[in-house]
Design a protein around this motif. Structure first.
Motif, PDB file in Angstrom:
ATOM      1  N   PHE A  74       0.837  -1.206   0.000  1.00  0.00           N
ATOM      2  CA  PHE A  74       0.000   0.000   0.000  1.00  0.00           C
ATOM      3  C   PHE A  74       0.870   1.254   0.000  1.00  0.00           C
ATOM      4  CE2 PHE A  74      -2.360   3.442   1.891  1.00  0.00           C
ATOM      5  CZ  PHE A  74      -3.601   3.351   1.289  1.00  0.00           C
ATOM      6  N   GLY A  75       1.815   1.324   0.937  1.00  0.00           N
ATOM      7  CA  GLY A  75       2.702   2.490   1.014  1.00  0.00           C
ATOM      8  C   GLY A  75       3.574   2.625  -0.212  1.00  0.00           C
ATOM      9  N   PHE A  76       4.040   1.497  -0.738  1.00  0.00           N
ATOM     10  CA  PHE A  76       4.891   1.497  -1.934  1.00  0.00           C
ATOM     11  C   PHE A  76       4.142   2.052  -3.139  1.00  0.00           C
ATOM     12  CE2 PHE A  76       6.473  -0.731  -5.727  1.00  0.00           C
ATOM     13  CZ  PHE A  76       7.807  -0.372  -5.688  1.00  0.00           C
ATOM     14  N   LEU A  77       2.954   1.528  -3.401  1.00  0.00           N
ATOM     15  CA  LEU A  77       2.172   1.987  -4.557  1.00  0.00           C
ATOM     16  C   LEU A  77       1.739   3.442  -4.400  1.00  0.00           C
ATOM     17  CD1 LEU A  77       0.038  -1.229  -5.114  1.00  0.00           C
ATOM     18  CD2 LEU A  77       1.851  -0.347  -6.625  1.00  0.00           C
ATOM     19  N   ALA A  78       1.399   3.837  -3.182  1.00  0.00           N
ATOM     20  CA  ALA A  78       1.014   5.232  -2.952  1.00  0.00           C
ATOM     21  C   ALA A  78       2.200   6.163  -3.209  1.00  0.00           C
ATOM     22  CB  ALA A  78       0.485   5.408  -1.531  1.00  0.00           C
ATOM     23  N   LEU A  89       3.225  10.868   1.436  1.00  0.00           N
ATOM     24  CA  LEU A  89       1.782  10.700   1.525  1.00  0.00           C
ATOM     25  C   LEU A  89       1.395   9.218   1.575  1.00  0.00           C
ATOM     26  CD1 LEU A  89       0.542  13.525  -0.864  1.00  0.00           C
ATOM     27  CD2 LEU A  89       0.259  13.397   1.620  1.00  0.00           C
ATOM     28  N   GLY A  90       2.261   8.349   1.058  1.00  0.00           N
ATOM     29  CA  GLY A  90       2.015   6.911   1.178  1.00  0.00           C
ATOM     30  C   GLY A  90       1.949   6.489   2.638  1.00  0.00           C
ATOM     31  N   PHE A  91       2.848   7.019   3.438  1.00  0.00           N
ATOM     32  CA  PHE A  91       2.863   6.774   4.884  1.00  0.00           C
ATOM     33  C   PHE A  91       1.619   7.374   5.530  1.00  0.00           C
ATOM     34  CE2 PHE A  91       4.075   8.510   9.069  1.00  0.00           C
ATOM     35  CZ  PHE A  91       4.315   7.321   9.737  1.00  0.00           C
ATOM     36  N   LEU A  92       1.316   8.616   5.184  1.00  0.00           N
ATOM     37  CA  LEU A  92       0.181   9.315   5.782  1.00  0.00           C
ATOM     38  C   LEU A  92      -1.148   8.656   5.425  1.00  0.00           C
ATOM     39  CD1 LEU A  92      -0.387  11.872   7.495  1.00  0.00           C
ATOM     40  CD2 LEU A  92      -0.765  13.068   5.351  1.00  0.00           C
ATOM     41  N   PHE A  93      -1.335   8.316   4.142  1.00  0.00           N
ATOM     42  CA  PHE A  93      -2.571   7.660   3.726  1.00  0.00           C
ATOM     43  C   PHE A  93      -2.676   6.261   4.320  1.00  0.00           C
ATOM     44  CE2 PHE A  93      -2.880  11.086   0.731  1.00  0.00           C
ATOM     45  CZ  PHE A  93      -4.241  11.243   0.534  1.00  0.00           C
ATOM     46  N   GLY A  94      -1.556   5.563   4.472  1.00  0.00           N
ATOM     47  CA  GLY A  94      -1.568   4.256   5.120  1.00  0.00           C
ATOM     48  C   GLY A  94      -2.029   4.358   6.560  1.00  0.00           C
ATOM     49  N   ALA A  95      -1.533   5.366   7.277  1.00  0.00           N
ATOM     50  CA  ALA A  95      -1.964   5.580   8.663  1.00  0.00           C
ATOM     51  C   ALA A  95      -3.451   5.912   8.723  1.00  0.00           C
ATOM     52  CB  ALA A  95      -1.135   6.697   9.297  1.00  0.00           C
ATOM     53  N   GLY A  96      -3.902   6.757   7.824  1.00  0.00           N
ATOM     54  CA  GLY A  96      -5.314   7.124   7.795  1.00  0.00           C
ATOM     55  C   GLY A  96      -6.219   5.958   7.443  1.00  0.00           C
ATOM     56  N   PHE A  97      -5.808   5.169   6.457  1.00  0.00           N
ATOM     57  CA  PHE A  97      -6.589   3.998   6.059  1.00  0.00           C
ATOM     58  C   PHE A  97      -6.643   2.998   7.208  1.00  0.00           C
ATOM     59  CE2 PHE A  97      -6.759   0.090   3.102  1.00  0.00           C
ATOM     60  CZ  PHE A  97      -8.144   0.077   3.111  1.00  0.00           C
ATOM     61  N   SER A  98      -5.531   2.781   7.872  1.00  0.00           N
ATOM     62  CA  SER A  98      -5.497   1.865   9.005  1.00  0.00           C
ATOM     63  C   SER A  98      -6.399   2.360  10.130  1.00  0.00           C
ATOM     64  CB  SER A  98      -4.061   1.694   9.513  1.00  0.00           C
ATOM     65  OG  SER A  98      -4.044   0.828  10.622  1.00  0.00           O
ATOM     66  N   GLY A 130       6.846   0.694   3.122  1.00  0.00           N
ATOM     67  CA  GLY A 130       6.519   0.680   1.703  1.00  0.00           C
ATOM     68  C   GLY A 130       6.774   2.019   1.028  1.00  0.00           C
ATOM     69  N   ALA A 131       6.418   3.107   1.712  1.00  0.00           N
ATOM     70  CA  ALA A 131       6.636   4.440   1.147  1.00  0.00           C
ATOM     71  C   ALA A 131       8.131   4.719   0.983  1.00  0.00           C
ATOM     72  CB  ALA A 131       5.983   5.501   2.031  1.00  0.00           C
ATOM     73  N   CYS A 137      12.921   3.478  -5.029  1.00  0.00           N
ATOM     74  CA  CYS A 137      12.725   3.160  -6.453  1.00  0.00           C
ATOM     75  C   CYS A 137      12.626   4.433  -7.289  1.00  0.00           C
ATOM     76  CB  CYS A 137      11.469   2.316  -6.650  1.00  0.00           C
ATOM     77  SG  CYS A 137      11.653   0.623  -6.106  1.00  0.00           S
ATOM     78  N   LEU A 138      11.904   5.407  -6.798  1.00  0.00           N
ATOM     79  CA  LEU A 138      11.780   6.670  -7.522  1.00  0.00           C
ATOM     80  C   LEU A 138      13.135   7.352  -7.669  1.00  0.00           C
ATOM     81  CD1 LEU A 138       8.510   8.020  -5.883  1.00  0.00           C
ATOM     82  CD2 LEU A 138       8.785   7.348  -8.277  1.00  0.00           C
ATOM     83  N   ALA A 139      13.961   7.272  -6.639  1.00  0.00           N
ATOM     84  CA  ALA A 139      15.287   7.887  -6.696  1.00  0.00           C
ATOM     85  C   ALA A 139      16.200   7.136  -7.665  1.00  0.00           C
ATOM     86  CB  ALA A 139      15.915   7.913  -5.306  1.00  0.00           C
TER      87      ALA A 139
END
Length: 157
Positions: A74-78, A89-98, A130-131, A137-139
């Protein structure tokens, strides 16, 4: 941007939506995964307990590791979707979704599910891992150019 680049821009978002639905199917339904002695998880725990090297893998630890592992994609794809500057935001959205999952389990699914702070922490940890992996990977990937060289040559001056 080439045609191939345009087609791959939405791939992380599409996979993130599908993976979010997968997590929802696992966590937001009344029935839990089978954890009894005659299930796959029960057999695996028995196997772990039978060996000194893996005896530390109790149900509680396997559950926590599973929560972390479930949120890494989830964090990786976000992070891939949001890009280099907003990977966090992957970390933040993961926390919010959880948090949303735990609130739903604690209010609506009270007969069959339990909302716990440890699930929130382990899910968020997984999304954070994941984020960070997504950022790595992005880097490592070269930045996409906005326009192809051939487009620059044809552009009016």
């Amino acid at each position: 941007m080439t045609d191939r680049d345009q087609r791959t821009v939405g791939a992380p978002l599409a996979l993130l939506v599908l993976y979010t639905l997968f997590i929802a199917a696992i966590t937001l339904t009344p029935q839990q995964m089978g954890t009894g002695p005659d299930t796959l998880i029960g057999h695996a725990l028995d196997l772990f307990a039978a060996h000194r090297e893996t005896a530390w893998l109790t149900y509680e630890r396997v559950e926590k590791l599973g929560n972390v592992a479930m949120f890494i994609p989830f964090g990786f794809l976000a992070a891939l979707h949001f890009g280099r500057r907003r990977w966090w935001l992957g970390f933040l959205f993961g926390a919010g979704f959880s948090a949303a999952i735990e609130i739903f389990q604690g209010t609506v699914l009270t007969q069959s599910r339990f909302a716990t702070l440890s699930d929130l922490v382990t899910n968020t940890l997984g999304a954070g891992i994941g984020a960070i992996l997504g950022l790595c990977c992005l880097a490592a990937w070269p930045k996409r150019s906005r326009r192809r060289e051939s487009d620059k040559e044809l552009a009016p001056v």
